[in-house]
Design a protein around this motif. Structure first.
Motif, PDB file in Angstrom:
ATOM      1  N   TYR A 143      10.856  13.591 -24.256  1.00 41.07           N
ATOM      2  CA  TYR A 143      11.114  12.155 -24.111  1.00 41.07           C
ATOM      3  C   TYR A 143      11.590  11.853 -22.684  1.00 41.07           C
ATOM      4  CZ  TYR A 143      13.245   7.562 -25.034  1.00 41.07           C
ATOM      5  OH  TYR A 143      13.584   6.233 -24.997  1.00 41.07           O
ATOM      6  N   LEU A 144      12.542  12.658 -22.195  1.00 40.56           N
ATOM      7  CA  LEU A 144      13.051  12.451 -20.835  1.00 40.56           C
ATOM      8  C   LEU A 144      11.987  12.762 -19.795  1.00 40.56           C
ATOM      9  CD1 LEU A 144      16.666  13.935 -21.102  1.00 40.56           C
ATOM     10  CD2 LEU A 144      15.957  11.539 -21.252  1.00 40.56           C
ATOM     11  N   ASP A 145      11.242  13.852 -20.005  1.00 35.28           N
ATOM     12  CA  ASP A 145      10.187  14.223 -19.055  1.00 35.28           C
ATOM     13  C   ASP A 145       9.231  13.060 -18.802  1.00 35.28           C
ATOM     14  OD1 ASP A 145      11.167  16.805 -18.899  1.00 35.28           O
ATOM     15  OD2 ASP A 145       9.624  17.679 -20.188  1.00 35.28           O
ATOM     16  N   ALA A 146       8.906  12.344 -19.866  1.00 40.61           N
ATOM     17  CA  ALA A 146       7.902  11.287 -19.773  1.00 40.61           C
ATOM     18  C   ALA A 146       8.448   9.997 -19.157  1.00 40.61           C
ATOM     19  CB  ALA A 146       7.342  10.982 -21.163  1.00 40.61           C
ATOM     20  N   ARG A 147       9.759   9.841 -19.095  1.00 37.61           N
ATOM     21  CA  ARG A 147      10.333   8.545 -18.715  1.00 37.61           C
ATOM     22  C   ARG A 147      11.217   8.560 -17.470  1.00 37.61           C
ATOM     23  NH1 ARG A 147       9.415   9.000 -23.916  1.00 37.61           N
ATOM     24  NH2 ARG A 147       8.686   7.203 -25.132  1.00 37.61           N
ATOM     25  N   LEU A 148      11.773   9.698 -17.111  1.00 40.04           N
ATOM     26  CA  LEU A 148      12.695   9.724 -15.974  1.00 40.04           C
ATOM     27  C   LEU A 148      11.951   9.560 -14.657  1.00 40.04           C
ATOM     28  CD1 LEU A 148      15.179  12.594 -16.928  1.00 40.04           C
ATOM     29  CD2 LEU A 148      15.661  10.138 -16.839  1.00 40.04           C
ATOM     30  N   ARG A 149      12.553   8.778 -13.749  1.00 35.95           N
ATOM     31  CA  ARG A 149      12.029   8.612 -12.403  1.00 35.95           C
ATOM     32  C   ARG A 149      13.150   8.907 -11.417  1.00 35.95           C
ATOM     33  NH1 ARG A 149      10.809   3.752 -14.826  1.00 35.95           N
ATOM     34  NH2 ARG A 149      12.292   2.682 -13.446  1.00 35.95           N
ATOM     35  N   GLY A 150      12.784   9.299 -10.210  1.00 33.20           N
ATOM     36  CA  GLY A 150      13.789   9.508  -9.176  1.00 33.20           C
ATOM     37  C   GLY A 150      14.512  10.836  -9.248  1.00 33.20           C
ATOM     38  N   VAL A 151      14.219  11.634 -10.273  1.00 33.60           N
ATOM     39  CA  VAL A 151      14.737  12.996 -10.354  1.00 33.60           C
ATOM     40  C   VAL A 151      13.565  13.917 -10.672  1.00 33.60           C
ATOM     41  CG1 VAL A 151      17.027  12.280 -11.144  1.00 33.60           C
ATOM     42  CG2 VAL A 151      15.272  12.884 -12.826  1.00 33.60           C
ATOM     43  N   ALA A 194      20.042   4.580 -17.410  1.00 31.72           N
ATOM     44  CA  ALA A 194      21.071   4.866 -16.406  1.00 31.72           C
ATOM     45  C   ALA A 194      20.478   5.576 -15.200  1.00 31.72           C
ATOM     46  CB  ALA A 194      22.182   5.710 -17.024  1.00 31.72           C
ATOM     47  N   CYS A 195      19.623   6.553 -15.452  1.00 29.19           N
ATOM     48  CA  CYS A 195      19.031   7.308 -14.347  1.00 29.19           C
ATOM     49  C   CYS A 195      18.003   6.473 -13.589  1.00 29.19           C
ATOM     50  CB  CYS A 195      18.380   8.587 -14.874  1.00 29.19           C
ATOM     51  SG  CYS A 195      19.543   9.818 -15.492  1.00 29.19           S
ATOM     52  N   ASN A 196      17.174   5.768 -14.311  1.00 26.04           N
ATOM     53  CA  ASN A 196      16.115   5.010 -13.649  1.00 26.04           C
ATOM     54  C   ASN A 196      16.642   3.805 -12.901  1.00 26.04           C
ATOM     55  OD1 ASN A 196      14.380   6.878 -14.649  1.00 26.04           O
ATOM     56  ND2 ASN A 196      13.324   5.520 -16.074  1.00 26.04           N
ATOM     57  N   ALA A 197      17.815   3.308 -13.289  1.00 26.81           N
ATOM     58  CA  ALA A 197      18.437   2.211 -12.535  1.00 26.81           C
ATOM     59  C   ALA A 197      18.794   2.660 -11.127  1.00 26.81           C
ATOM     60  CB  ALA A 197      19.686   1.735 -13.260  1.00 26.81           C
ATOM     61  N   LEU A 198      18.911   3.986 -10.948  1.00 26.46           N
ATOM     62  CA  LEU A 198      19.249   4.535  -9.637  1.00 26.46           C
ATOM     63  C   LEU A 198      18.015   5.089  -8.934  1.00 26.46           C
ATOM     64  CD1 LEU A 198      22.382   6.509 -10.870  1.00 26.46           C
ATOM     65  CD2 LEU A 198      22.359   4.283  -9.729  1.00 26.46           C
TER      66      LEU A 198
END
Length: 220
Positions: A110-118, A208-212
């Motif tokens: 789930y995180l792999d498919a959605r996280l950006r910037g990391v 939280a992560c993608n906001a950054l």
């Protein structure tokens, strides 16, 4: 294990500097010297080429630590051991029930498919995601620690897995070149993938992560 194998005074043991000071302490307690080898940047475990580069006539053993749910490349590390007549020991991680591992893998996907910037972890070789470790490269922008503080401020728990590599610690300090170890210590961050996390909590992690996402850029 080292003492039982006859490793002691006059011998040298190759160990990782990324985490687990106890492994280095064990070599010292057995009376052996220790030498640090660099890690593979994908698995965070000892890199076979780096190990071979630091083998000396005194080397008697290699202690391999499997990390974060990824296994080291044991085939290549054993080949190094066989070429040089070295004992190859492994330190594993506690095993979780299959259903718990399956749930962690689902959350990791789930995180792999959605996280950006990391940079998300490599999921190869049966990764069990005991820890979900991302990279937060600085690239001249706010660094991993700033990113972690901002994520926590948004209600998401995260932590730095290895704050200080062993070769930088008092009592074990060595002037060695371990670029991948240094980079991993500076960039890695653990995000939660516990089996107990709800879908809403997973969405909060992503938000939280993608906001950054504008603060850092992935380094490929």
């Amino acid at each position: 294990m080292l003492r039982a194998a006859g490793v002691g005074a006059g011998d040298e043991v190759i160990v990782p500097a990324f985490g687990n000071v106890e492994v280095t302490e064990a070599a010292a307690k057995a009376g052996a010297a220790f030498a640090f080898a660099d890690i593979d940047p994908m698995t965070y475990c000892l890199d076979a080429d780096a190990v071979e580069a630091v083998v000396t006539p005194r080397t008697a053993a290699i202690v391999v630590v499997h990390r974060f749910g990824r296994s080291a490349d044991m085939m290549r590390l054993r080949e190094v051991g066989q070429r040089h007549g070295l004992l190859v020991l492994e330190q594993g991680e506690s095993e979780a029930p299959y259903d718990e591992i399956a749930q962690r893998r689902a959350r990791a996907a789930y995180l792999d498919a959605r996280l950006r910037g990391v940079r998300t972890p490599d999921g190869g070789d049966g990764h069990t995601y005991q820890q979900y470790v991302v990279r937060v490269p600085g690239n001249g922008r706010p660094d991993r620690d700033a990113f972690a503080r901002a994520v926590r401020a948004r209600g998401v728990e995260c932590r730095v897995p290895v704050k200080t590599p062993v070769h930088r610690m008092a009592g074990f300090r060595r002037d060695v070149c371990l670029p991948e170890t240094e980079r991993a210590a500076d960039e890695t961050l653990v995000l939660p993938v516990d089996a107990s996390l709800t879908k809403r909590e997973m969405q909060r992690i992503v938000s939280a992560c993608n906001a950054l996402g504008g603060l850092v850029q992935p380094a490929f």
